[in-house]
Design a protein around this motif. Structure first.
Motif, PDB file in Angstrom:
ATOM      1  N   SER A   1      39.892  41.480  33.270  1.00 47.22           N
ATOM      2  CA  SER A   1      39.854  42.784  32.628  1.00 47.22           C
ATOM      3  C   SER A   1      39.994  43.873  33.693  1.00 47.22           C
ATOM      4  CB  SER A   1      38.505  42.925  31.912  1.00 47.22           C
ATOM      5  OG  SER A   1      38.518  44.010  31.008  1.00 47.22           O
ATOM      6  N   PRO A   2      40.456  45.055  33.323  1.00 47.88           N
ATOM      7  CA  PRO A   2      40.363  46.181  34.258  1.00 47.88           C
ATOM      8  C   PRO A   2      38.887  46.545  34.484  1.00 47.88           C
ATOM      9  CG  PRO A   2      41.841  46.688  32.418  1.00 47.88           C
ATOM     10  CD  PRO A   2      41.069  45.463  32.043  1.00 47.88           C
ATOM     11  N   ILE A   3      38.642  47.363  35.481  1.00 44.93           N
ATOM     12  CA  ILE A   3      37.261  47.756  35.786  1.00 44.93           C
ATOM     13  C   ILE A   3      37.111  49.268  35.784  1.00 44.93           C
ATOM     14  CG2 ILE A   3      36.602  45.650  37.013  1.00 44.93           C
ATOM     15  CD1 ILE A   3      37.325  47.210  39.627  1.00 44.93           C
TER      16      ILE A   3
ATOM     17  N   TYR B   1      31.794  39.043  38.446  1.00 40.82           N
ATOM     18  CA  TYR B   1      31.961  40.463  38.755  1.00 40.82           C
ATOM     19  C   TYR B   1      31.775  40.723  40.242  1.00 40.82           C
ATOM     20  CZ  TYR B   1      26.941  40.054  38.906  1.00 40.82           C
ATOM     21  OH  TYR B   1      25.677  39.630  39.204  1.00 40.82           O
ATOM     22  N   VAL B   2      32.287  41.829  40.664  1.00 42.73           N
ATOM     23  CA  VAL B   2      31.993  42.392  41.985  1.00 42.73           C
ATOM     24  C   VAL B   2      31.496  43.817  41.769  1.00 42.73           C
ATOM     25  CG1 VAL B   2      32.930  43.059  44.220  1.00 42.73           C
ATOM     26  CG2 VAL B   2      33.810  41.025  43.061  1.00 42.73           C
TER      27      VAL B   2
ATOM     28  N   LEU C   1      38.678  44.196  45.580  1.00 44.63           N
ATOM     29  CA  LEU C   1      37.603  43.202  45.674  1.00 44.63           C
ATOM     30  C   LEU C   1      37.474  42.413  44.371  1.00 44.63           C
ATOM     31  CD1 LEU C   1      34.775  45.068  47.645  1.00 44.63           C
ATOM     32  CD2 LEU C   1      36.218  43.193  48.451  1.00 44.63           C
ATOM     33  N   HIS C   2      37.635  43.094  43.259  1.00 39.49           N
ATOM     34  CA  HIS C   2      37.604  42.459  41.936  1.00 39.49           C
ATOM     35  C   HIS C   2      38.683  41.376  41.848  1.00 39.49           C
ATOM     36  CE1 HIS C   2      37.505  42.229  37.545  1.00 39.49           C
ATOM     37  NE2 HIS C   2      38.726  42.727  37.432  1.00 39.49           N
ATOM     38  N   ILE C   3      39.880  41.726  42.273  1.00 38.41           N
ATOM     39  CA  ILE C   3      41.001  40.787  42.146  1.00 38.41           C
ATOM     40  C   ILE C   3      40.873  39.634  43.143  1.00 38.41           C
ATOM     41  CG2 ILE C   3      43.509  40.568  42.388  1.00 38.41           C
ATOM     42  CD1 ILE C   3      43.567  43.523  41.299  1.00 38.41           C
ATOM     43  N   SER C   4      40.484  39.950  44.382  1.00 37.04           N
ATOM     44  CA  SER C   4      40.391  38.856  45.356  1.00 37.04           C
ATOM     45  C   SER C   4      39.252  37.901  44.985  1.00 37.04           C
ATOM     46  CB  SER C   4      40.225  39.394  46.776  1.00 37.04           C
ATOM     47  OG  SER C   4      38.970  39.999  46.971  1.00 37.04           O
TER      48      SER C   4
ATOM     49  N   LEU D   1      49.419  40.605  40.292  1.00 40.74           N
ATOM     50  CA  LEU D   1      50.696  39.912  40.501  1.00 40.74           C
ATOM     51  C   LEU D   1      50.972  39.702  41.975  1.00 40.74           C
ATOM     52  CD1 LEU D   1      52.863  41.812  37.872  1.00 40.74           C
ATOM     53  CD2 LEU D   1      52.278  39.380  37.801  1.00 40.74           C
ATOM     54  N   THR D   2      50.579  40.669  42.795  1.00 37.58           N
ATOM     55  CA  THR D   2      50.909  40.589  44.219  1.00 37.58           C
ATOM     56  C   THR D   2      50.070  39.547  44.958  1.00 37.58           C
ATOM     57  OG1 THR D   2      49.421  42.373  44.939  1.00 37.58           O
ATOM     58  CG2 THR D   2      51.619  43.016  44.196  1.00 37.58           C
ATOM     59  N   TYR D   3      49.075  38.995  44.303  1.00 42.06           N
ATOM     60  CA  TYR D   3      48.317  37.874  44.868  1.00 42.06           C
ATOM     61  C   TYR D   3      48.783  36.546  44.268  1.00 42.06           C
ATOM     62  CZ  TYR D   3      44.795  41.456  46.210  1.00 42.06           C
ATOM     63  OH  TYR D   3      44.143  42.560  46.716  1.00 42.06           O
TER      64      TYR D   3
END
Lengths: 338, 338
Positions: free
Chosen positions: B7-9, B55-56, B75-78, B99-101
């Motif tokens: 989800s977005p944050i 969560y972060v 940080l959320h995505i990683s 996408l870039t990860y």
């Protein structure tokens, strides 16, 4: 060694004018190439290197408002990360974003922390502390919450700065026009010492410029010459009686401070951040704590040996010295990985 | 199936009030759980799910100005990416950054494109087109430059919206206060048709609100009730004669349009973007092209069968229907991977 040097993409690498992180990334890349390493520079498409250039972003996003920084940044970083296995080591000069990809690749990454734009970015550095291989650019800029492999001072191509034995009669302010950098304080110091001031730099804070700087400007004793490129910079620094650097923040490093000394020009700086690591007080300039102290120190500037300023800066802040420092860091990191 | 729903944050998942992407991500996560899947929701710490929560970020960064969006987002995505191997599939509802990860992990990722904030973000989607497994939320929102696995309409928990057979006498505007959404046009439509208008929504464009909306507000016929949570939303939508939706942009989907129909309330919308995919013209509302046409259609609103609006929306835009759509997408993607 096959090394990927990652530069920011706010400006071209090396920058045309302003762009200190891009400047240092360029110095690292070109210095490593000179030492015989196989270097790929990840920077904007218009960047210049004697090594290989990899890019996604056509130009620095600060040089083209049509570019979306977030889009350009993440594509720039993923472009590197997706070919990380080609390199023995990645040297990140980009700030924190690449760290968040670094847990997904096998190639070790060294990150030079060129400064903390805010305390809010510290959580990223803390999370990646175990694998971050951080390098500080001055001892003063270290966060107590992080581990560092080493401090490696920024190194400069001394050939780009010409020693001037005999200066003209002006004081110089050289840097971003911003309260942090003390543009206003420099004007006060110059006025109180009855000297001419030349101001060169990118206007980063428009309100500050209009309210605190512009009212003092004229063509005679407080002269603003805009943002300067390398040739003008060399001349401005070399012909100054002294560089004024009355900073209002804990500056992690001061490129212009070192560049000034390389030209033989002493520096009068507020004693904050990395300044005591860069300036030999009484020998290559003066560390002061107030405008009156700065004014007083100008009377003593004639006792500074300009030749010694050049020698000192050449020895301590050369590109070669920096490269030696980084090669030692790389060896440590690669050894720890085995 | 072990699924990570990202989800977005910007807001809590589900949002307290505004937060359409977070709302849909929540609907997907809870719907998958209801279908017996093993779901981990990656969202803010204060988010609510019947599945596992990872969560972060402590809170939505739009709910706490102390948080740095760039820091929290990466940080959320990683945090997700570093544990991607735990999942059979990742369902990204976050926008382009994940996408870039995604080229650095092995788990396939499905990305629902909830909208293009600008044409400038298209290069990221184009780069990751071969591995992006894109889902559009309406046919109208598809980019011709991208490939899509499917269109899956946003699905809503119909239980949160109460059918109202008999409305009160007002027209409703429900959405962000922004030129795109046609708040000003709604006021003109209501005034010209001699009806009361209630406005509910987050003020996203302060200048627009102050210049174009506030001058019309009073306690009688153009009433602003602020940003509404779920309970008030259900009541406001259900008791309206019609929802006005005179949008000025190609809206990818209109959650409030569907929610309104779920309450039995027909929608008068400008015929743009996804509107013809959401509204059955003459049956669940009217697709119009101008303020006069909208005013005219209000005279015909009495011929709309509110019960049919409910039935139509329940059938086409239920959470269950959406989940069926996504499960088919997941199966396709997992099959293609083998």
């Amino acid at each position: 060694m096959k090394i990927a040097v990652v530069s920011p993409i706010s400006w071209r690498t090396p920058p045309r004018k302003y762009g200190p992180w891009e400047q240092v990334a360029s110095n690292i890349a070109e210095g490593l190439i000179e030492s015989g390493h196989d270097v790929t520079l990840f920077a904007t498409r218009d960047s210049i290197t004697k090594g290989k250039l990899e890019y996604v972003c056509p130009r620095g996003y600060s040089e083209d408002s049509e570019l979306d920084p977030k889009v350009e940044e993440c594509l720039h970083i993923s472009h590197l990360m997706e070919q990380s296995s080609k390199f023995d080591l990645i040297h990140n000069n980009f700030d924190f974003l690449p760290l968040t990809y670094s847990g997904l690749i096998k190639t070790p990454m060294v990150t030079t922390i060129h400064g903390f734009s805010s305390q809010k970015i510290l959580p990223v550095y803390k999370k990646y502390n175990p694998i971050g291989n951080y390098v500080s650019i001055s001892d003063s800029n270290r966060s107590l919450e992080l581990d560092y492999v080493a401090t490696v001072y920024n190194g400069i191509n001394t050939g780009e700065f010409t020693f001037q034995a005999q200066p003209k009669d002006y004081l110089l302010y050289f840097g971003r026009i911003h309260p942090d950098k003390g543009t206003y304080e420099s004007i006060q110091i110059a006025k109180q010492s009855g000297r001419k001031l030349i101001i060169s730099g990118l206007i980063q804070d428009q309100g500050y410029f209009e309210n605190k700087i512009e009212p003092y400007l004229n063509e005679k004793d407080v002269v603003y010459v805009g943002n300067s490129g390398p040739v003008e910079r060399d001349k401005l620094l070399g012909e100054a009686v002294a560089l004024l650097h009355p900073i209002g923040f804990e500056e992690p490093f001061g490129l212009s401070v070192v560049e000034s000394m390389l030209c033989g020009t002493p520096v009068i700086a507020f004693n904050k951040g990395s300044m005591p690591e860069l300036i030999l007080d009484g020998k290559t300039g003066f560390l002061v704590n107030s405008i009156p102290e700065a004014v007083e120190s100008i009377n003593k500037i004639k006792f500074i040996d300009r030749k010694f300023c050049r020698e000192y800066a050449s020895e301590k802040f050369s590109r070669q010295k920096m490269i030696e420092g980084y090669l030692e860091v790389y060896r440590k990191v690669l050894k720890a990985k085995k």
